[in-house]
Every structure is written in C-alpha cells, then in structure tokens.
Enzyme design. Structure first.
Site, PDB file in Angstrom:
ATOM      1  N   GLN A  78      45.682-116.771 -10.006  1.00 23.79           N
ATOM      2  CA  GLN A  78      44.478-116.977 -10.799  1.00 23.79           C
ATOM      3  C   GLN A  78      44.844-117.166 -12.264  1.00 23.79           C
ATOM      4  O   GLN A  78      44.884-116.216 -13.044  1.00 23.79           O
ATOM      5  CB  GLN A  78      43.499-115.804 -10.638  1.00 23.79           C
ATOM      6  CG  GLN A  78      42.179-116.102 -11.288  1.00 23.79           C
ATOM      7  CD  GLN A  78      41.116-115.078 -10.963  1.00 23.79           C
ATOM      8  OE1 GLN A  78      41.271-114.232 -10.102  1.00 23.79           O
ATOM      9  NE2 GLN A  78      40.019-115.165 -11.681  1.00 23.79           N
ATOM     10  N   PHE A  79      45.087-118.425 -12.645  1.00 31.18           N
ATOM     11  CA  PHE A  79      45.482-118.722 -14.023  1.00 31.18           C
ATOM     12  C   PHE A  79      44.385-118.369 -15.011  1.00 31.18           C
ATOM     13  O   PHE A  79      44.649-118.152 -16.193  1.00 31.18           O
ATOM     14  CB  PHE A  79      45.906-120.190 -14.166  1.00 31.18           C
ATOM     15  CG  PHE A  79      44.769-121.162 -14.264  1.00 31.18           C
ATOM     16  CD1 PHE A  79      44.308-121.576 -15.506  1.00 31.18           C
ATOM     17  CD2 PHE A  79      44.162-121.655 -13.125  1.00 31.18           C
ATOM     18  CE1 PHE A  79      43.252-122.475 -15.599  1.00 31.18           C
ATOM     19  CE2 PHE A  79      43.122-122.552 -13.203  1.00 31.18           C
ATOM     20  CZ  PHE A  79      42.660-122.961 -14.449  1.00 31.18           C
ATOM     21  N   THR A  80      43.143-118.265 -14.557  1.00 26.58           N
ATOM     22  CA  THR A  80      42.038-117.971 -15.477  1.00 26.58           C
ATOM     23  C   THR A  80      42.121-116.566 -16.075  1.00 26.58           C
ATOM     24  O   THR A  80      41.382-116.256 -17.005  1.00 26.58           O
ATOM     25  CB  THR A  80      40.670-118.175 -14.803  1.00 26.58           C
ATOM     26  OG1 THR A  80      40.554-117.292 -13.690  1.00 26.58           O
ATOM     27  CG2 THR A  80      40.491-119.616 -14.360  1.00 26.58           C
TER      28      THR A  80
END
Length: 149
Positions: A78-80
């Site tokens: 989850q790069f967010t």
C-alpha cells in the site's frame, strides 16, 4: 518503511474478483515502502511484526504474538501510506519508493515472515485490490522503520 497492522479474526484480498490471499485469525499488514528504505528497514519491521504481542492470553491481557495463537499473516502492499497531505488536499506520493525498489522490499518482507514458519498470504503488487477484514478488538498498530511515529 511503514506498516499498519490490524489484529483480525479473518481477512481477504482479491484482484478482479479472484482471491489472492485469505487468512483466519492473525494479522493484516498493510505495507508501504519509502524512498531510501533498505532491507534493514524490512528486517526491523518483520521482527516487530513477528514478535508483536497483541493477542490476549488466558487472563485477557495482550501478551501473545501471532505464532503463539496459531495465527497467520496477510500482507498487502500500500504505497498510499506515504501520501502527504500537509500542503493541500490532494496527496503527494513523493515519499513513496519507485515501483521496482518497492516490489523488491515488499517481496523480501513477505519472505522474512514466511522464513520463520508463519502461514503468510499476500496481495498482488501494483494491482488494484479489494481488502476485506474483520478487525478484532479493534486493534490497529502503526509502525515506521524510521520511528517517525
């Protein structure tokens, strides 16, 4: 690296309707890789994840790790987690690692968890995923390898 760990009674991740990972009791780990992160960061967070005592013992005290309760781990990239909204309302992801670096460290982290014998499922890197979970408690822990929080 940053991770969000949730104690779950069950969790599942799917891509285009196909389940790619599913667990019963255990930990859902959302993992983001930042620029400058290395295997040292992954080692630190894997050790923390494995040893995190957030399951209740017979006395009702959070004193047991995931292996102690026969649990499993579901890891989702989850790069967010590196979304920065301090200067407006649209997140900037400048702090997130490039996909090649992030994939390498994500896969390395998954292997570190599997290497200790824990059942470990995962999502698909760089795909749009649907994550379903039942957070038990609820218990949610935030960890950052740079100890920013």
């Amino acid at each position: 690296m940053r991770i969000v760990i949730q104690r779950v009674s069950r969790a599942r991740v799917s891509v285009n309707g196909e389940t790619t990972g599913e667990i019963e009791r255990g930990l859902l780990v959302l993992l983001g890789v930042g620029t400058g992160d290395t295997r040292v960061d992954a080692d630190y967070l894997a050790e923390k994840t494995i040893g995190l005592r957030i399951f209740e013992d017979a006395g009702g005290k959070m004193n047991l790790a995931v292996a102690d309760v026969g649990g499993a781990v579901l890891i989702v990239s989850q790069f967010t987690l590196y979304g920065d909204v301090r200067r407006g309302k649209r997140p900037s992801f400048d702090g997130a690692a490039a996909p090649q670096q992030a994939r390498e460290l994500y896969e390395y982290f998954v292997e570190k968890i599997r290497a200790v014998g824990l059942p470990c499922e995962s999502g698909r890197f760089q795909e749009t995923m649907q994550v379903e979970l039942v957070n038990e408690g609820p218990v949610t822990i935030l960890l950052d390898s740079k100890k920013d929080f």
